[in-house]
Design a protein around this motif. Structure first.
Motif, PDB file in Angstrom:
ATOM      1  N   LEU A  66       0.838  -1.200   0.000  1.00  0.00           N
ATOM      2  CA  LEU A  66       0.000   0.000   0.000  1.00  0.00           C
ATOM      3  C   LEU A  66       0.877   1.255   0.000  1.00  0.00           C
ATOM      4  N   GLU A  67       1.956   1.220   0.759  1.00  0.00           N
ATOM      5  CA  GLU A  67       2.862   2.369   0.831  1.00  0.00           C
ATOM      6  C   GLU A  67       3.473   2.673  -0.533  1.00  0.00           C
ATOM      7  N   GLU A  68       3.866   1.632  -1.259  1.00  0.00           N
ATOM      8  CA  GLU A  68       4.448   1.823  -2.585  1.00  0.00           C
ATOM      9  C   GLU A  68       3.418   2.388  -3.561  1.00  0.00           C
ATOM     10  N   ARG A  69       2.191   1.860  -3.488  1.00  0.00           N
ATOM     11  CA  ARG A  69       1.142   2.344  -4.387  1.00  0.00           C
ATOM     12  C   ARG A  69       0.779   3.788  -4.075  1.00  0.00           C
ATOM     13  N   ARG A  70       0.786   4.144  -2.799  1.00  0.00           N
ATOM     14  CA  ARG A  70       0.482   5.531  -2.429  1.00  0.00           C
ATOM     15  C   ARG A  70       1.596   6.482  -2.887  1.00  0.00           C
ATOM     16  N   LEU A  71       2.841   6.039  -2.798  1.00  0.00           N
ATOM     17  CA  LEU A  71       3.972   6.835  -3.273  1.00  0.00           C
ATOM     18  C   LEU A  71       3.806   7.158  -4.766  1.00  0.00           C
ATOM     19  N   LEU A  72       3.472   6.133  -5.553  1.00  0.00           N
ATOM     20  CA  LEU A  72       3.306   6.342  -6.989  1.00  0.00           C
ATOM     21  C   LEU A  72       2.063   7.180  -7.287  1.00  0.00           C
ATOM     22  N   ALA A  73       1.015   7.042  -6.475  1.00  0.00           N
ATOM     23  CA  ALA A  73      -0.181   7.874  -6.648  1.00  0.00           C
ATOM     24  C   ALA A  73       0.150   9.346  -6.382  1.00  0.00           C
ATOM     25  N   THR A  74       0.965   9.585  -5.377  1.00  0.00           N
ATOM     26  CA  THR A  74       1.390  10.959  -5.078  1.00  0.00           C
ATOM     27  C   THR A  74       2.142  11.552  -6.264  1.00  0.00           C
ATOM     28  N   ARG A  75       3.044  10.770  -6.825  1.00  0.00           N
ATOM     29  CA  ARG A  75       3.774  11.223  -8.013  1.00  0.00           C
ATOM     30  C   ARG A  75       2.812  11.466  -9.178  1.00  0.00           C
ATOM     31  N   ALA A  76       1.812  10.607  -9.283  1.00  0.00           N
ATOM     32  CA  ALA A  76       0.850  10.714 -10.381  1.00  0.00           C
ATOM     33  C   ALA A  76       0.084  12.029 -10.330  1.00  0.00           C
ATOM     34  N   PHE A  77      -0.377  12.409  -9.150  1.00  0.00           N
ATOM     35  CA  PHE A  77      -1.104  13.678  -9.046  1.00  0.00           C
ATOM     36  C   PHE A  77      -0.165  14.865  -9.271  1.00  0.00           C
ATOM     37  N   GLY A  78       1.124  14.682  -8.969  1.00  0.00           N
ATOM     38  CA  GLY A  78       2.107  15.707  -9.307  1.00  0.00           C
ATOM     39  C   GLY A  78       2.240  15.868 -10.816  1.00  0.00           C
ATOM     40  N   VAL A  79       2.287  14.749 -11.535  1.00  0.00           N
ATOM     41  CA  VAL A  79       2.357  14.775 -13.003  1.00  0.00           C
ATOM     42  C   VAL A  79       1.111  15.434 -13.578  1.00  0.00           C
ATOM     43  N   SER A  80      -0.046  15.031 -13.054  1.00  0.00           N
ATOM     44  CA  SER A  80      -1.328  15.575 -13.523  1.00  0.00           C
ATOM     45  C   SER A  80      -1.402  17.080 -13.286  1.00  0.00           C
ATOM     46  N   SER A  81      -1.006  17.514 -12.111  1.00  0.00           N
ATOM     47  CA  SER A  81      -1.045  18.931 -11.746  1.00  0.00           C
ATOM     48  C   SER A  81      -0.120  19.750 -12.649  1.00  0.00           C
ATOM     49  N   HIS A  82       1.094  19.262 -12.852  1.00  0.00           N
ATOM     50  CA  HIS A  82       2.066  19.965 -13.693  1.00  0.00           C
ATOM     51  C   HIS A  82       1.549  20.078 -15.130  1.00  0.00           C
ATOM     52  N   TYR A  83       0.993  19.002 -15.623  1.00  0.00           N
ATOM     53  CA  TYR A  83       0.501  18.957 -17.007  1.00  0.00           C
ATOM     54  C   TYR A  83      -0.633  19.967 -17.206  1.00  0.00           C
ATOM     55  N   ASP A  84      -1.602  19.948 -16.296  1.00  0.00           N
ATOM     56  CA  ASP A  84      -2.729  20.880 -16.408  1.00  0.00           C
ATOM     57  C   ASP A  84      -2.282  22.330 -16.238  1.00  0.00           C
ATOM     58  N   THR A  85      -1.293  22.563 -15.381  1.00  0.00           N
ATOM     59  CA  THR A  85      -0.762  23.917 -15.201  1.00  0.00           C
ATOM     60  C   THR A  85      -0.125  24.416 -16.495  1.00  0.00           C
ATOM     61  N   ALA A  86       0.612  23.540 -17.172  1.00  0.00           N
ATOM     62  CA  ALA A  86       1.249  23.915 -18.441  1.00  0.00           C
ATOM     63  C   ALA A  86       0.199  24.252 -19.493  1.00  0.00           C
ATOM     64  N   ILE A  87      -0.865  23.463 -19.540  1.00  0.00           N
ATOM     65  CA  ILE A  87      -1.942  23.718 -20.499  1.00  0.00           C
ATOM     66  C   ILE A  87      -2.637  25.042 -20.178  1.00  0.00           C
ATOM     67  N   HIS A  88      -2.912  25.256 -18.901  1.00  0.00           N
ATOM     68  CA  HIS A  88      -3.549  26.506 -18.490  1.00  0.00           C
ATOM     69  C   HIS A  88      -2.688  27.704 -18.844  1.00  0.00           C
ATOM     70  N   SER A  89      -1.388  27.586 -18.610  1.00  0.00           N
ATOM     71  CA  SER A  89      -0.470  28.696 -18.904  1.00  0.00           C
ATOM     72  C   SER A  89      -0.471  29.015 -20.389  1.00  0.00           C
ATOM     73  N   TRP A  90      -0.505  27.973 -21.231  1.00  0.00           N
ATOM     74  CA  TRP A  90      -0.521  28.197 -22.668  1.00  0.00           C
ATOM     75  C   TRP A  90      -1.816  28.905 -23.095  1.00  0.00           C
ATOM     76  N   PHE A  91      -2.954  28.397 -22.593  1.00  0.00           N
ATOM     77  CA  PHE A  91      -4.230  29.035 -22.931  1.00  0.00           C
ATOM     78  C   PHE A  91      -4.254  30.492 -22.469  1.00  0.00           C
ATOM     79  N   ALA A  92      -3.780  30.754 -21.257  1.00  0.00           N
ATOM     80  CA  ALA A  92      -3.760  32.111 -20.725  1.00  0.00           C
ATOM     81  C   ALA A  92      -2.864  33.010 -21.572  1.00  0.00           C
ATOM     82  N   GLY A  93      -1.723  32.473 -22.018  1.00  0.00           N
ATOM     83  CA  GLY A  93      -0.821  33.234 -22.858  1.00  0.00           C
ATOM     84  C   GLY A  93      -1.413  33.533 -24.228  1.00  0.00           C
ATOM     85  N   GLU A  94      -2.167  32.565 -24.760  1.00  0.00           N
ATOM     86  CA  GLU A  94      -2.820  32.746 -26.059  1.00  0.00           C
ATOM     87  C   GLU A  94      -3.863  33.876 -25.990  1.00  0.00           C
ATOM     88  N   GLU A  95      -4.527  33.966 -24.867  1.00  0.00           N
ATOM     89  CA  GLU A  95      -5.540  35.020 -24.707  1.00  0.00           C
ATOM     90  C   GLU A  95      -4.883  36.395 -24.636  1.00  0.00           C
TER      91      GLU A  95
END
Length: 199
Positions: A170-199
């Motif tokens: 469970l500890e290993e799976r939670r570690l990877l889940a934490t990393r996963a939400f970090g990847v998701s957050s970074h990705y969405d932030t990059a997309i948001h930044s691009w859209f905001a810049g385009e505007e």
């Protein structure tokens, strides 16, 4: 409910294939079955491993120019189904939804595409929908499912497999889940930044 979970079936959907070979070898050695789409499926089979197509599971082809491949209840039900929930288990059996124990994703290279000076249309096509959804679903259900959210984590899982075989704590799976939400957050932030810049 046991905290250690055995990986029996892995869904693999990656943009970059580099570094995947070592992980596939460890999973195959542990008797893990592969499920995949498109180029990833062809790569897995080119290494001599059997691989079930997502299309054969869902009975739907990849549609809309590849925009919709994995977005289906038989895929997401297999990831999100709670193994210790009787109602979930009954529904999975009723709708013939297989358990998916591991999800390996490497997202479309959105930031690299922006940096390359590509057109807005090309950049928009590099907004990953299925991959990011797979990451979030698997991370949400870390009690039962292992998530590898980018190629940076391939080696992390390889080390786990070499230590324990196709089994995770469970500890290993939670570690990877934490990393996963970090990847998701970074990705969405990059997309948001691009859209905001385009505007």
């Amino acid at each position: 409910m046991t905290q250690n979970k055995t990986i029996k079936t892995a869904l693999i959907s990656v943009f970059h294939k580099d570094g995947l070979e070592e992980l596939l070898a460890e999973l195959h050695a542990g008797g893990v079955k592969f499920l995949s789409t498109g180029g990833t499926q062809q790569f897995i089979e080119s290494l001599g491993y059997e691989c079930q197509t997502v299309e054969s599971l869902t009975t739907y082809p990849s549609i809309l120019g590849g925009r919709v491949k994995t977005l289906h209840p038989k895929v997401f039900g297999g990831i999100l189904g709670r193994r210790d929930n009787e109602g979930d288990r009954e529904q999975m059996q009723s709708y013939e939804i297989p358990e998916i124990d591991l999800v390996v994703v490497d997202l479309y290279p959105f930031e690299d595409t922006v940096a390359s000076g590509a057109s807005a249309a090309d950049i928009i096509e590099k907004i990953d929908i299925g991959g990011i959804s797979l990451i979030r679903a698997a991370a949400k259900n870390f009690n039962d499912v292992v998530i590898v959210p980018s190629k940076a984590e391939y080696s992390v899982l390889v080390d786990m497999l070499r230590k324990n075989g196709p089994s995770t704590s469970l500890e290993e799976r939670r570690l990877l889940a934490t990393r996963a939400f970090g990847v998701s957050s970074h990705y969405d932030t990059a997309i948001h930044s691009w859209f905001a810049g385009e505007e």
